[in-house]
Motif scaffolding. Structure first.
Motif, PDB file in Angstrom:
ATOM      1  N   ARG A 200       0.844  -1.191   0.000  1.00 14.79           N
ATOM      2  CA  ARG A 200       0.000   0.000   0.000  1.00 14.79           C
ATOM      3  C   ARG A 200       0.882   1.245   0.000  1.00 14.79           C
ATOM      4  NH1 ARG A 200      -5.133  -0.387  -1.097  1.00 14.79           N
ATOM      5  NH2 ARG A 200      -5.772  -1.605   0.733  1.00 14.79           N
ATOM      6  N   ALA A 201       0.632   2.167  -0.914  1.00 10.99           N
ATOM      7  CA  ALA A 201       1.480   3.349  -1.066  1.00 10.99           C
ATOM      8  C   ALA A 201       1.408   4.244   0.158  1.00 10.99           C
ATOM      9  CB  ALA A 201       1.066   4.130  -2.305  1.00 10.99           C
ATOM     10  N   ALA A 202       2.554   4.809   0.516  1.00 10.57           N
ATOM     11  CA  ALA A 202       2.613   5.705   1.669  1.00 10.57           C
ATOM     12  C   ALA A 202       1.701   6.913   1.481  1.00 10.57           C
ATOM     13  CB  ALA A 202       4.056   6.158   1.908  1.00 10.57           C
ATOM     14  N   ALA A 203       1.626   7.425   0.241  1.00 10.57           N
ATOM     15  CA  ALA A 203       0.769   8.578  -0.022  1.00 10.57           C
ATOM     16  C   ALA A 203      -0.701   8.236   0.200  1.00 10.57           C
ATOM     17  CB  ALA A 203       0.979   9.067  -1.455  1.00 10.57           C
ATOM     18  N   THR A 204      -1.084   7.009  -0.144  1.00 12.23           N
ATOM     19  CA  THR A 204      -2.461   6.577   0.086  1.00 12.23           C
ATOM     20  C   THR A 204      -2.762   6.531   1.575  1.00 12.23           C
ATOM     21  OG1 THR A 204      -2.501   5.267  -1.949  1.00 12.23           O
ATOM     22  CG2 THR A 204      -4.099   4.683  -0.247  1.00 12.23           C
ATOM     23  N   LEU A 205      -1.833   5.994   2.347  1.00 10.90           N
ATOM     24  CA  LEU A 205      -2.012   5.922   3.799  1.00 10.90           C
ATOM     25  C   LEU A 205      -2.104   7.314   4.412  1.00 10.90           C
ATOM     26  CD1 LEU A 205       0.436   2.987   4.608  1.00 10.90           C
ATOM     27  CD2 LEU A 205      -2.068   2.900   4.493  1.00 10.90           C
ATOM     28  N   GLU A 206      -1.355   8.256   3.865  1.00  9.27           N
ATOM     29  CA  GLU A 206      -1.421   9.628   4.366  1.00  9.27           C
ATOM     30  C   GLU A 206      -2.782  10.245   4.069  1.00  9.27           C
ATOM     31  OE1 GLU A 206       0.572  11.627   6.234  1.00  9.27           O
ATOM     32  OE2 GLU A 206       1.650   9.748   6.617  1.00  9.27           O
ATOM     33  N   ARG A 207      -3.316   9.993   2.884  1.00  7.33           N
ATOM     34  CA  ARG A 207      -4.641  10.532   2.539  1.00  7.33           C
ATOM     35  C   ARG A 207      -5.707   9.923   3.436  1.00  7.33           C
ATOM     36  NH1 ARG A 207      -2.711  10.254  -2.878  1.00  7.33           N
ATOM     37  NH2 ARG A 207      -3.673   8.215  -3.195  1.00  7.33           N
ATOM     38  N   ILE A 208      -5.571   8.619   3.706  1.00  3.75           N
ATOM     39  CA  ILE A 208      -6.539   7.957   4.581  1.00  3.75           C
ATOM     40  C   ILE A 208      -6.465   8.543   5.988  1.00  3.75           C
ATOM     41  CG2 ILE A 208      -7.125   5.766   5.690  1.00  3.75           C
ATOM     42  CD1 ILE A 208      -6.199   4.386   3.076  1.00  3.75           C
ATOM     43  N   LYS A 209      -5.275   8.771   6.468  1.00  7.14           N
ATOM     44  CA  LYS A 209      -5.096   9.352   7.805  1.00  7.14           C
ATOM     45  C   LYS A 209      -5.752  10.730   7.884  1.00  7.14           C
ATOM     46  CE  LYS A 209      -1.482  10.690  11.105  1.00  7.14           C
ATOM     47  NZ  LYS A 209      -0.005  10.753  11.330  1.00  7.14           N
ATOM     48  N   ALA A 210      -5.521  11.542   6.860  1.00  5.02           N
ATOM     49  CA  ALA A 210      -6.105  12.881   6.847  1.00  5.02           C
ATOM     50  C   ALA A 210      -7.629  12.817   6.720  1.00  5.02           C
ATOM     51  CB  ALA A 210      -5.509  13.693   5.703  1.00  5.02           C
ATOM     52  N   VAL A 249     -13.557   4.292   2.025  1.00  7.99           N
ATOM     53  CA  VAL A 249     -12.872   3.844   3.232  1.00  7.99           C
ATOM     54  C   VAL A 249     -13.924   3.581   4.300  1.00  7.99           C
ATOM     55  CG1 VAL A 249     -11.235   4.457   5.061  1.00  7.99           C
ATOM     56  CG2 VAL A 249     -10.774   5.127   2.680  1.00  7.99           C
ATOM     57  N   ASP A 250     -13.839   2.420   4.925  1.00  7.50           N
ATOM     58  CA  ASP A 250     -14.772   2.045   5.992  1.00  7.50           C
ATOM     59  C   ASP A 250     -13.981   1.357   7.092  1.00  7.50           C
ATOM     60  OD1 ASP A 250     -17.048   1.446   7.477  1.00  7.50           O
ATOM     61  OD2 ASP A 250     -17.456  -0.397   6.365  1.00  7.50           O
ATOM     62  N   GLY A 251     -13.637   2.106   8.139  1.00  4.68           N
ATOM     63  CA  GLY A 251     -12.848   1.542   9.231  1.00  4.68           C
ATOM     64  C   GLY A 251     -11.456   1.146   8.771  1.00  4.68           C
ATOM     65  N   ASP A 252     -11.133  -0.153   8.928  1.00  3.45           N
ATOM     66  CA  ASP A 252      -9.805  -0.629   8.550  1.00  3.45           C
ATOM     67  C   ASP A 252      -9.790  -1.309   7.177  1.00  3.45           C
ATOM     68  OD1 ASP A 252     -11.238  -2.888   9.103  1.00  3.45           O
ATOM     69  OD2 ASP A 252      -9.844  -3.708  10.587  1.00  3.45           O
ATOM     70  N   ARG A 253     -10.824  -1.042   6.361  1.00  6.09           N
ATOM     71  CA  ARG A 253     -10.899  -1.631   5.027  1.00  6.09           C
ATOM     72  C   ARG A 253     -11.204  -0.550   3.994  1.00  6.09           C
ATOM     73  NH1 ARG A 253     -16.788  -4.686   4.658  1.00  6.09           N
ATOM     74  NH2 ARG A 253     -18.050  -2.864   5.218  1.00  6.09           N
ATOM     75  N   MET A 254     -10.925  -0.877   2.723  1.00  9.34           N
ATOM     76  CA  MET A 254     -11.187   0.073   1.655  1.00  9.34           C
ATOM     77  C   MET A 254     -11.388  -0.672   0.334  1.00  9.34           C
ATOM     78  SD  MET A 254      -7.368   1.669   0.980  1.00  9.34           S
ATOM     79  CE  MET A 254      -7.974   2.768  -0.305  1.00  9.34           C
ATOM     80  N   ARG A 255     -11.962   0.016  -0.622  1.00  6.64           N
ATOM     81  CA  ARG A 255     -12.133  -0.525  -1.979  1.00  6.64           C
ATOM     82  C   ARG A 255     -12.459   0.628  -2.917  1.00  6.64           C
ATOM     83  NH1 ARG A 255     -17.380  -0.158  -3.351  1.00  6.64           N
ATOM     84  NH2 ARG A 255     -19.005  -0.338  -1.759  1.00  6.64           N
ATOM     85  N   MET A 256     -12.317   0.370  -4.221  1.00  5.76           N
ATOM     86  CA  MET A 256     -12.736   1.330  -5.225  1.00  5.76           C
ATOM     87  C   MET A 256     -14.251   1.240  -5.421  1.00  5.76           C
ATOM     88  SD  MET A 256      -9.839   2.640  -5.855  1.00  5.76           S
ATOM     89  CE  MET A 256     -10.287   3.780  -7.185  1.00  5.76           C
ATOM     90  N   LEU A 257     -14.841   2.297  -5.939  1.00  5.68           N
ATOM     91  CA  LEU A 257     -16.248   2.224  -6.302  1.00  5.68           C
ATOM     92  C   LEU A 257     -16.470   1.101  -7.304  1.00  5.68           C
ATOM     93  CD1 LEU A 257     -17.506   5.881  -6.969  1.00  5.68           C
ATOM     94  CD2 LEU A 257     -17.767   4.543  -4.879  1.00  5.68           C
ATOM     95  N   THR A 258     -17.579   0.410  -7.169  1.00  5.91           N
ATOM     96  CA  THR A 258     -17.933  -0.608  -8.151  1.00  5.91           C
ATOM     97  C   THR A 258     -18.446   0.065  -9.434  1.00  5.91           C
ATOM     98  OG1 THR A 258     -20.231  -0.768  -7.422  1.00  5.91           O
ATOM     99  CG2 THR A 258     -18.601  -2.170  -6.291  1.00  5.91           C
TER     100      THR A 258
END
Length: 305
Positions: A200-210, A249-258
């Motif tokens: 998982r990309a660090a930038a993605t994790l940063e966006r999720i954190k924010a 993003v939902d809690g500790d999980r994520m996915r793209m739109l279907t």
């Protein structure tokens, strides 16, 4: 006005909106066989042509009251315009002249032309307007956020109302309460992945954190564009594009739109037939006119004409 034709019909956003407004689309055209196939699947009573409209024989097109058109927007878009050096986009800008050709032959009372707002900055836009005026059409530009028309998506777009009238026809468009992204997101979907997984990309994790800091455990976020910290699901989602953009993003999980959620974000009916291929459906959805926006603009035109 009870009949229409649809140029650059794609998946059928204009045609679906017209049907919801009580207008019968007699004829639809697109240069892409896949788009024509799916448009025909959803609009079996419409005559279909797979053709580059630069070569159209307008004598073969039925007489109609309203022309609907969405000329290619890529050449005008900031994201994929001529500065990117793709000559395809130079050709795409010229598709707007097919609207002039069709109107020159058939002279319906009205046409509705949809595009990105930057269409107004096209170097040949003044010449295009002059050609439309030479045919007797008065032009009224409307810059509309489709969310204001009930589409669950902030999608600023240009709609040009072209009428054989003495003065430009400004529409009295409704402005309805915004519909949130939560209205179409299925949190029971099983295709989720852990946020913290190898690769998982660090930038993605940063966006999720924010995003989590701003909106809690449930929000959407964009993988590109200006959205860096997520977006509240209690407001419309941002612009749906022709490729996967939005993640949930939902809690500790994520996915793209279907694919189905992309279609719903565009306000396509749940009964809309579409390809099994996810990428193809997303492309077609993101390239379309939101049907609900089309419906409300056509209804406003019918009321004003």
């Amino acid at each position: 006005m009870t009949t229409a034709i649809d140029l650059f019909a794609g998946l059928g956003g204009w045609s679906t909106g017209a049907r919801m407004a009580g207008v019968h689309v007699l004829w639809a055209a697109n240069h892409w066989p896949e788009a024509v196939h799916w448009h025909a699947s959803n609009h079996p009573d419409t005559q279909h042509v797979c053709q580059d409209l630069h070569q159209a024989d307008w004598t073969q097109v039925p007489t109609h009251d309203l022309l609907l058109a969405s000329p290619c927007c890529q050449g005008h878009s900031k994201a994929r315009g001529k500065k990117n050096g793709n000559p395809q986009h130079d050709a795409s800008r010229s598709t707007a002249w097919a609207v002039v050709s069709a109107l020159e032959f058939h002279r319906p009372y009205a046409a509705l032309v949809e595009n990105v707002v930057d269409f107004l900055k096209w170097a040949l836009y003044p010449a295009w307007c002059a050609a439309m005026n030479a045919l007797g059409y008065q032009l009224a530009t409307h810059i509309v956020d489709c969310a204001d028309l009930g589409v669950p998506q902030n999608r600023p777009r240009l709609f040009i109302v072209c009428t054989l009238s003495e003065a430009p026809l400004q529409l009295n468009l409704p402005k309805v309460e915004h519909v949130p992204a939560a209205s179409f997101i299925d949190f029971k979907s099983a295709r989720w992945s852990p946020i913290h997984k190898p690769g998982r990309a660090a930038a993605t994790l940063e966006r999720i954190k924010a995003g989590r800091a701003a909106y809690g455990d449930r929000f959407v976020m964009s993988y590109y564009g200006n959205t860096k910290s997520g977006r509240d699901i209690n407001r419309p989602i941002g612009t749906i594009t022709t490729r996967d953009r939005w993640a949930v993003v939902d809690g500790d999980r994520m996915r793209m739109l279907t694919a189905r959620e992309n279609l719903a974000a565009m306000s396509f009916p749940s009964t809309t037939k579409h390809p099994d291929n996810h990428r193809l459906t997303v492309h077609m959805a993101g390239n379309a006119v939101p049907p609900l926006a089309g419906q409300r603009i056509i209804e406003s035109l019918l009321e004003a004409a």
